[in-house]
Write a protein that holds these residues in place. Structure first.
Motif, short mmCIF file in Angstrom:
data_model
loop_
_atom_site.label_atom_id
_atom_site.label_comp_id
_atom_site.label_asym_id
_atom_site.label_seq_id
_atom_site.Cartn_x
_atom_site.Cartn_y
_atom_site.Cartn_z
N ASN A 1 -0.67 -0.90 8.36
CA ASN A 1 -0.65 0.15 7.20
C ASN A 1 -1.90 -0.19 6.00
OD1 ASN A 1 1.49 1.39 8.48
ND2 ASN A 1 2.97 0.24 7.34
N ILE A 2 -2.05 0.92 5.74
CA ILE A 2 -3.22 0.83 4.51
C ILE A 2 -2.85 1.91 3.51
CG2 ILE A 2 -5.52 0.98 3.69
CD1 ILE A 2 -6.45 -0.09 6.42
N ALA A 3 -2.63 1.27 2.32
CA ALA A 3 -2.37 2.25 1.14
C ALA A 3 -3.49 2.00 0.29
CB ALA A 3 -1.15 2.05 0.34
N PRO A 4 -4.36 3.14 -0.04
CA PRO A 4 -5.86 2.81 -0.73
C PRO A 4 -5.52 2.67 -2.25
CG PRO A 4 -5.50 5.19 -0.26
CD PRO A 4 -4.34 4.47 0.54
N HIS A 5 -4.43 2.96 -2.71
CA HIS A 5 -4.04 2.46 -3.97
C HIS A 5 -2.59 2.58 -4.43
CE1 HIS A 5 -4.08 6.73 -5.34
NE2 HIS A 5 -5.03 6.94 -4.63
N ASP A 6 -1.93 2.08 -5.52
CA ASP A 6 -0.69 2.15 -5.63
C ASP A 6 -0.05 3.63 -5.68
OD1 ASP A 6 -0.69 -0.56 -6.00
OD2 ASP A 6 -0.46 -0.43 -8.48
N TYR A 7 -0.60 4.50 -5.94
CA TYR A 7 -0.13 6.00 -5.73
C TYR A 7 -0.33 6.58 -4.67
CZ TYR A 7 1.63 5.32 -10.60
OH TYR A 7 2.52 5.02 -11.57
N GLY A 8 -1.38 6.10 -3.72
CA GLY A 8 -1.64 6.62 -2.33
C GLY A 8 -0.67 6.47 -1.35
N ARG A 9 -0.56 7.33 -0.46
CA ARG A 9 0.46 7.45 0.72
C ARG A 9 0.09 6.00 1.49
NH1 ARG A 9 -1.37 12.37 0.25
NH2 ARG A 9 0.47 13.75 0.15
N THR A 10 0.99 5.64 2.26
CA THR A 10 0.63 4.47 3.28
C THR A 10 0.20 5.10 4.71
OG1 THR A 10 2.14 3.22 2.25
CG2 THR A 10 1.50 2.57 4.60
N CYS B 1 -10.54 1.64 4.40
CA CYS B 1 -9.88 2.12 3.01
C CYS B 1 -10.39 2.93 2.21
CB CYS B 1 -9.91 0.52 2.35
SG CYS B 1 -8.98 -0.55 3.46
#
Lengths: 136, 397
Positions: free
Chosen positions: A36-45, A112
């Protein structure tokens, strides 16, 4: 001159070190990473899969969620395959990626970044990274 | 400063970093600031020429002095408050006399004669429409009780009102601005303990959104709340809490919150806004309730002097809405940039949010070109492994 080939075992080792939360799988002639990758805290996974087979270029897919759905049926930017959600991460033949470079410090970082720009694109409808589309 | 040489501030994608970008577009910029300064200096020179004996000096008070200006919601102009201090005694002159003295002096000047306009406590100088501000000139005389404080005329009530604009800002507000929130140690997502440790030794960006604040957090929080207040009370200006009242209770709640450890700045801002009502005091019984928000540098001045129960009720309605909106932003964590930005649009409007998103994209690209865009645990920012240059290619054919 063809750059020196980086052995698959080293590729796998770099992936395990830099992307330890995902599953790195090493075969004789290929290496893959799934996680899993979430590109930032508010981004989706996003569920991401990378496969690199010797003799071909590394490929990256977003396995979920359905990007087309997020895009509200807009045509997705920088995709090799809209249906399979295969990402275009670099312009081929320009030395951005070569067989001597670890995918962990090139392809994976671009994936990413792709997700980061994708989420901005959802809002602005513009691709803010460097990009070219081939003429149709 | 040369804009083209400036490095982008941050690529943090979070509500406060975006609010910071939006407010930076809605506040008095450096260029306009210079123009305002030239304008009020010209007014001061004109007055000094007519009344050299009064030792006229004009200086900013309120939002311009505090650094908390915010453009009117639909208007295109800033209201900028200036104190016009005169070396005369308020014991000898009545408030009306002093007001008229400044009014008449401006009337003797060819330019200002056409531009002046009487308000209750100030004389408004209205410039040509293309000029993005009004100057509200507040005549003032020295306070004969508290040294350094001032009296300003109230024309309707025909009294001198105490005012302490310089100490309020320079001593109280600016000191509070130096206080910063306390954060709990960060745990990075997606990371094993070993990776967290390894990263701790290198450069983990401690508070991405923090670096995005060009101003201090307190100034930005005040601006954000003023903007939200303007929006909520746009059709009810009679009950709109004044900027000075809002700034005072926000600063008090801020000071109360700085020592409570939080995970991120948004949690801190929510604490500040939740705490606002605690700093409005009530006395008396229900039918004759009085409300008090005292000037921290001059307790004779009550910013809630004119408040009724209705003001208080409507204030609470606004405050609850502000908390709810911030909590909705907090809950957008992990749900997508677009979801978070849509929620921000509720407060700032779609256009402002898209503009901020675009600016963020431009900054990210510039950082990437400079080799400063990095990835840490999958998160794109300014910490971790540098992302090599790339050009995204085509689409399927």
């Amino acid at each position: 001159m063809e750059p020196a080939f980086l052995p698959m075992a080293i590729q796998a080792d770099c992936l395990r070190r830099h992307f330890p939360w995902g599953q790195t799988t090493l075969h004789h002639n290929s290496v893959s990473w799934r996680g899993n990758i979430a590109p930032h805290d508010y981004g989706r996974t996003y569920s991401v899969e990378m496969v690199y087979r010797r003799g071909t270029t590394p490929k990256v897919w977003v396995r979920g969620p359905d990007l087309k759905l997020l895009a509200n049926e807009r045509r997705l930017p920088h995709m090799y395959d809209q249906k399979a959600q295969e990402l275009c991460l670099y312009l081929p033949g320009c030395g951005f990626w070569t067989i001597s470079k670890p995918v962990a410090s090139t392809i994976m970082l671009w994936a990413c970044l792709w997700l980061f720009y994708f989420e901005l694109w959802l809002v602005t409808n513009e691709w803010h990274g460097r990009g070219v589309h081939p003429p149709p | 400063m040369n804009i083209t040489n400036m490095m982008p501030r941050s690529v943090a994608v979070n509500p406060l970093a975006l609010i910071d970008r939006i407010i930076a577009e809605l506040e008095l910029g450096a260029q306009l600031y210079e123009s305002v300064t030239a304008s009020y200096e010209a007014v001061a020179a004109a007055l000094a020429k007519i009344h050299p004996e009064l030792q006229v000096s004009i200086f900013p008070q309120g939002s311009m002095r505090l650094g908390t200006t915010i453009l009117h919601l639909f208007g295109e102009r800033f209201d900028l408050d200036m104190v016009c201090s005169l070396a005369i005694s308020g014991k000898i002159y009545t408030p009306e006399q002093v007001f008229e003295l400044v009014w008449d002096a401006l009337g003797q000047h060819d330019t200002y004669r056409q531009m002046r306009q009487k308000k209750n406590r100030c004389i408004r100088i209205e410039y040509a429409p293309e000029c993005k501000y009004y100057l509200d000139i507040v005549p003032a005389v020295p306070d004969w009780v508290i040294s350094g404080s001032l009296y300003v005329p109230d024309r309707e009530r025909k009294v001198w009102c105490p005012s302490h604009p310089v100490a309020y800002c320079d001593k109280w507000f600016k000191t509070a601005c130096k206080e910063l929130p306390t954060f709990r140690p960060i745990m990075l997502r997606n990371m094993s303990a070993a990776v967290v440790m390894a990263n701790a030794k290198t450069s983990v960006e401690p508070m991405p959104e923090f670096g995005a604040f060009e101003k201090t957090p307190l100034q930005r929080i005040v601006q954000m709340l003023k903007h939200d207040r303007n929006d909520h009370f746009q059709n009810d200006t009679a009950h709109r809490p004044s900027s000075i009242l809002l700034t005072t209770i926000t600063t008090k709640s801020y000071l109360e919150s700085v020592n409570r450890p939080v995970d991120d700045l948004l949690e801190f801002v929510i604490n500040v806004v939740k705490g606002l009502p605690e700093f409005i005091y009530m006395t008396g019984i229900e039918s004759v309730q009085k409300y008090h928000v005292l000037n921290p540098v001059n307790p004779n001045e009550n910013f809630a002097e004119c408040w009724t129960g209705e003001h208080y009720v409507r204030f609470l309605m606004w405050q609850k809405r502000a908390v709810a909106r911030l909590e909705k932003l907090q809950q957008a964590k992990g749900r997508g940039t677009d979801v978070m930005m849509n929620r921000l649009s509720e407060t700032f409007g779609n256009n402002q949010v898209i503009k901020a998103a675009r600016a963020l994209g431009v900054d990210a690209n510039a950082l990437h070109d400079a080799g400063e865009l990095r990835v840490s645990a999958g998160v794109v920012g300014t910490a971790g492994a540098s992302i090599p240059a790339t050009i995204n290619f085509g689409s399927d054919n």
